[in-house]
Design a protein around this motif. Structure first.
Motif, PDB file in Angstrom:
ATOM      1  N   LYS A 445      45.596 100.035  17.456  1.00  0.00           N
ATOM      2  CA  LYS A 445      45.598  98.723  18.117  1.00  0.00           C
ATOM      3  C   LYS A 445      45.972  97.611  17.151  1.00  0.00           C
ATOM      4  O   LYS A 445      46.750  96.707  17.470  1.00  0.00           O
ATOM      5  N   ILE A 446      45.388  97.690  15.949  1.00  0.00           N
ATOM      6  CA  ILE A 446      45.700  96.654  14.950  1.00  0.00           C
ATOM      7  C   ILE A 446      47.186  96.703  14.575  1.00  0.00           C
ATOM      8  O   ILE A 446      47.866  95.680  14.448  1.00  0.00           O
ATOM      9  N   ALA A 447      47.701  97.981  14.406  1.00  0.00           N
ATOM     10  CA  ALA A 447      49.124  98.114  14.065  1.00  0.00           C
ATOM     11  C   ALA A 447      50.009  97.577  15.190  1.00  0.00           C
ATOM     12  O   ALA A 447      51.013  96.886  14.947  1.00  0.00           O
ATOM     13  N   GLU A 451      52.483  94.564  14.887  1.00  0.00           N
ATOM     14  CA  GLU A 451      53.893  94.746  15.232  1.00  0.00           C
ATOM     15  C   GLU A 451      54.328  93.700  16.263  1.00  0.00           C
ATOM     16  O   GLU A 451      55.416  93.107  16.151  1.00  0.00           O
ATOM     17  N   ALA A 452      53.451  93.492  17.242  1.00  0.00           N
ATOM     18  CA  ALA A 452      53.781  92.475  18.243  1.00  0.00           C
ATOM     19  C   ALA A 452      53.861  91.090  17.604  1.00  0.00           C
ATOM     20  O   ALA A 452      54.756  90.293  17.913  1.00  0.00           O
ATOM     21  N   ALA A 453      52.910  90.818  16.690  1.00  0.00           N
ATOM     22  CA  ALA A 453      52.948  89.527  16.013  1.00  0.00           C
ATOM     23  C   ALA A 453      54.213  89.384  15.173  1.00  0.00           C
ATOM     24  O   ALA A 453      54.827  88.310  15.113  1.00  0.00           O
ATOM     25  N   ALA A 454      54.601  90.514  14.512  1.00  0.00           N
ATOM     26  CA  ALA A 454      55.823  90.465  13.710  1.00  0.00           C
ATOM     27  C   ALA A 454      57.042  90.216  14.586  1.00  0.00           C
ATOM     28  O   ALA A 454      57.946  89.436  14.237  1.00  0.00           O
ATOM     29  N   LYS A 460      60.580  83.958  16.907  1.00  0.00           N
ATOM     30  CA  LYS A 460      60.464  82.526  16.612  1.00  0.00           C
ATOM     31  C   LYS A 460      61.405  82.122  15.483  1.00  0.00           C
ATOM     32  O   LYS A 460      62.043  81.059  15.521  1.00  0.00           O
ATOM     33  N   LYS A 461      61.450  82.977  14.452  1.00  0.00           N
ATOM     34  CA  LYS A 461      62.325  82.667  13.316  1.00  0.00           C
ATOM     35  C   LYS A 461      63.779  82.626  13.762  1.00  0.00           C
ATOM     36  O   LYS A 461      64.555  81.729  13.377  1.00  0.00           O
ATOM     37  N   ALA A 462      64.169  83.620  14.591  1.00  0.00           N
ATOM     38  CA  ALA A 462      65.550  83.632  15.088  1.00  0.00           C
ATOM     39  C   ALA A 462      65.830  82.410  15.955  1.00  0.00           C
ATOM     40  O   ALA A 462      66.896  81.776  15.861  1.00  0.00           O
ATOM     41  N   ALA A 463      64.830  82.073  16.796  1.00  0.00           N
ATOM     42  CA  ALA A 463      65.017  80.878  17.629  1.00  0.00           C
ATOM     43  C   ALA A 463      65.130  79.625  16.771  1.00  0.00           C
ATOM     44  O   ALA A 463      65.934  78.719  17.063  1.00  0.00           O
TER      45      ALA A 463
END
Length: 793
Positions: A445-447, A451-454, A460-463
């Motif tokens: 779950k943490i991974a 992963e979802a946060a990444a 966001k970075k691409a946007a």
């Protein structure tokens, strides 16, 4: 919908006719659309007050006509200047529910998540009727930073009684229920709070008032230890879209004043650190929240967890020290919240986890109280034969600091495979496997969360990169457009300068040609000029128009201003001497032919141009002379006006002086009459004092009319009268001769005998004259002083 019977519901309280929150009768307002049992008018049968806040009062009511049953009617309090703004806040919170959270047509809608929020049923604030029809467009208009709620007047259709209708939520507030809640209930509440915040994040909304007094527990079944949460009061909820964090609109700002004293400031403990500092600095910049948008409510959730762990009072004292000492964060594993998770919730805005991450990091609990543990053990003992060597139960309890709840360890049981019961070895293996599985599941779950946060961060970075590229492209296009405009402006300026230069050259060429033509015309003989002028006048008389005839006199006058002909300026003797030579050269000039005539025609044209220029100059000179003459005439009128005023002032002074002289003469005549009366009285007293001293005179005292000389004596006062031009007085009359026929009185006076007084000889006439002179002198001095004082006044 039928109204519940009295057995099912509590007895209704009579509805108040007026708001009980008003201090004066004039501030009380009738409840909106109240039902009248007599006439049948009105929709809502008010049965009592449920609660009251700074913005509105909530009443319990029965819907008599709409079929909604029991509802909660939230009525806005009466405000003066901020009435429309508070009505808009109530309208906005109802639309959050109607248009977003409970709107089944919205693709983001979730029935399970929507149950966590109190549902709004109707909006009667008047803003829907104002328009525009779309709520988002209307909200952006009224939440714009340029919109001033105090200067821009808003007339609501129901200005005095705005209200909204909500579902009636039963139960008790979370703030009241906290002391009696178990650890399982607390964990369920935290999980439901995180789920509610995750649902708000879908719609990009921030609650900003996420605390225990705005939450209700509507179901607490003790046997199952389960409860259901309802979140109320969306009054200060705002959107987390760009620009709202520093929006200065009064409808968006909240908690700008955080209490006058330190004790009152502590009550606002659910506000994040960054918002508190902005609230304390009233003159500083506005900060409604700190990006990311979920950080505000995440901090409020962390404060709520502290209240569940330690209680409200102790939680506030601990919270003040956590900003500088995060290591003092208490461990909330007893209610399913790890210490690291709680510390991140109360950290700075960038470190606070999202609501779904909070749900993923909560520790699962299977806690049992000692009473339930004993009951379960008894049931197992009855169902299974006792095997002391192979059945072991381990259960310990530890009391949490600052809480009345007890934390129990998980139940551990071993079963023996051969006898159908649990063994100790198998129990250990099963326990280890379960722990490993739980650890793997938690790690997975943490991974997954990481992963979802990444992925979200990468998106966001691409946007952000895409937005930066767009912004750079827009800036580059703007720079190119500005450069093009600048180049076009320079080109236009260059063209304009070239045109001006060409015009200047053309004007200089025309002026040089005019000068050359004037010089050439000056060298032409006089008789040729005369012949040309005559032929030119004949052709002009044949061809010129009426306008040219009118302009001919001015042109003839201007022709005299041309450079004077050298032959015309010579002496008469020189002209006579050169005349034969001119007459001899005339046939040669006439024989010159057509080319000479064409040249002279060009000279005439140039001369005509110079005459027009001279006309314009003459008109300019005449206009300037006229302005100078007008200025002189104006100055002369001013001087004449000043002289007239000066003469009028002198005339007024002269009349005032004459009036003063006449007044002085009138007063002088009055004084003379008074002096004569005083002298006559004195005469009578003196003659009465010496009766018989003047025998032979007629009258009561022996006199007749002896006062002629005495009355004439003081005719002119001694000295000038102040402010009056003195005139020459007539000389006093000469004393009458003894031989003159002065009458019997004068003769009797001459024959009066002298007597003695105090041993000295005296003459009655001398005594009478001396006394009269003294009396007249005294009276004259007094009167002259009075006249001088009045004249000066």
């Amino acid at each position: 919908m039928a109204k519940p019977s009295k057995d099912e519901e509590e007895i209704a309280v009579p509805a108040p006719v007026f708001s009980v929150t008003a201090k004066d009768d004039k501030d009380k307002i009738a409840l909106p659309d109240a039902h009248d049992p007599v006439t049948g008018h009105g929709r809502w049968l008010y049965e009592g007050r449920l609660g009251e806040g700074g913005l509105a009062t909530v009443f319990r009511a029965w819907d008599c006509k709409g079929g909604l049953g029991f509802v909660a009617v939230k009525v806005l309090k009466k405000h003066s200047k901020a009435h429309a703004r508070h009505a808009f806040a109530m309208h906005r919170e109802s639309q959050w529910s109607l248009e977003r959270l409970h709107n089944r047509a919205d693709p983001r809608y979730s029935e399970e998540h929507a149950k966590l929020f109190a549902r709004y049923l109707e909006d009667h604030t008047g803003f829907v009727e104002l328009g525009p029809e779309d709520f988002e467009e209307r909200r952006k208009d009224f939440e714009s930073p340029s919109f001033d709620w105090y200067k821009q007047r808003i007339d609501l259709p129901i200005a005095s009684k705005p209200y909204v209708v909500m579902e009636l939520v039963k139960g008790e507030t979370l703030q009241v229920a906290m002391p009696s809640m178990s650890a399982t209930e607390k964990r369920q509440v935290i999980l439901q709070c995180a789920t509610a915040l995750e649902y708000l994040e879908r719609f990009h909304m921030i609650h900003r008032d996420f605390r225990g007094c705005n939450m209700h527990l509507i179901a607490r079944e003790k046997p199952n230890e389960s409860c259901q949460l309802k979140i109320l009061d969306l009054g200060v909820m705002i959107s987390s879209e760009a620009g709202m964090e520093v929006n200065c609109n009064m409808a968006v700002q909240a908690f700008r004043r955080r209490g006058e004293t330190e004790e009152k400031r502590k009550r606002y403990d659910w506000l994040p650190w960054e918002v508190r500092s902005a609230c304390d600095e009233l003159q500083g910049a506005v900060k409604n929240f700190e990006p990311p948008g979920h950080s505000f409510d995440a901090f409020s959730l962390g404060v709520l967890i502290l209240h569940l762990l330690l209680g409200k009072t102790k939680a506030r004292s601990v919270l003040d020290s956590l900003q500088d000492h995060p290591e003092r964060t208490p461990d909330g594993c007893g209610i399913g919240v790890p210490k690291e998770l709680l510390g991140n919730l109360l950290a700075e805005a960038a470190k606070r986890p999202r609501p779904r991450e909070v749900c993923a990091q909560l520790v699962p609990l299977r806690l049992k109280s000692p009473q339930k543990e004993a009951a379960v053990s008894a049931e197992k003992a009855e169902a299974t034969p006792a095997v002391p060597s192979c059945h072991t139960v381990s259960h310990t309890t530890t009391k949490m600091e600052g809480s009345s709840d007890e934390e129990g360890e998980m139940e551990v049981v071993e079963m023996d495979t051969k006898k159908g019961t649990e063994t100790i070895g198998q129990k250990k293996d099963n326990d280890t496997a379960a722990k490993e599985a739980a650890a793997k599941e938690a790690a997975a779950k943490i991974a997954a969360a990481k992963e979802a946060a990444a992925k979200v961060a990468a998106a966001k970075k691409a946007a952000a990169k895409e937005a930066a590229a767009r912004e750079a492209a827009a800036k580059e296009a703007a720079a190119k457009e500005a450069a093009a405009k600048e180049a076009a402006a320079k080109e236009a300026a260059a063209k304009e300068a070239a045109a001006k230069e060409a015009a200047a050259k053309e004007a200089a060429a025309k002026e040089a040609a005019a000068k050359e033509a004037a010089k050439e015309a000056a060298t032409i003989p006089k008789h040729d000029v005369g012949r040309r002028s005559k032929s030119r006048s004949r052709s002009r008389n044949r061809k010129e128009s009426s306008l040219e005839r009118k302009q001919r006199p001015s042109r003839e006058r201007a022709r005299h201003l041309l450079p004077e002909d050298p032959a015309r300026s010579q002496a008469p003797e020189e002209k006579a001497a050169k005349r034969p030579l001119a007459e001899e050269t005339a046939p040669d000039a006439d024989a010159a032919g057509a080319p000479a005539k064409e040249a002279r025609r060009d000279v005439r044209d140039v001369t005509h141009v110079s005459v027009l220029d001279l006309l314009r100059r003459q008109q300019a000179v005449e206009k300037e002379q006229e302005e100078v003459a007008e200025a002189r005439r104006k100055e002369q009128r001013l001087q004449a006006q000043k002289q007239e005023e000066r003469r009028a002032e002198e005339e007024r002074q002269k009349q005032a002086q004459q009036a003063l002289q006449m007044q002085a003469q009138y007063q002088q005549m009055q004084m003379q009459m008074q002096w004569a009366q005083h002298a006559e009285l004195l005469q009578r007293h003196l003659l009465g004092a010496f009766p018989g001293a003047f025998p032979g005179f007629p009258g009561a005292c022996g006199f007749g009319t002896p006062m002629t000389a005495l009355q004439a004596a003081p005719s002119v006062p001694a000295g000038p009268v102040p402010g009056v031009v003195s005139k020459a007085s007539a000389p006093p009359p000469k004393p009458a001769d003894a031989a003159s026929p002065a009458g019997p009185a004068q003769g009797g006076l001459d024959r009066a005998k002298k007597g003695t007084l105090n041993g000295q000889s005296w003459d009655p006439r001398e005594l009478m004259a001396a006394a009269a002179a003294q009396l007249v002198e005294a009276q004259q001095t007094t009167d002259l002083r009075n006249i001088g004082s009045r004249t000066n006044t």
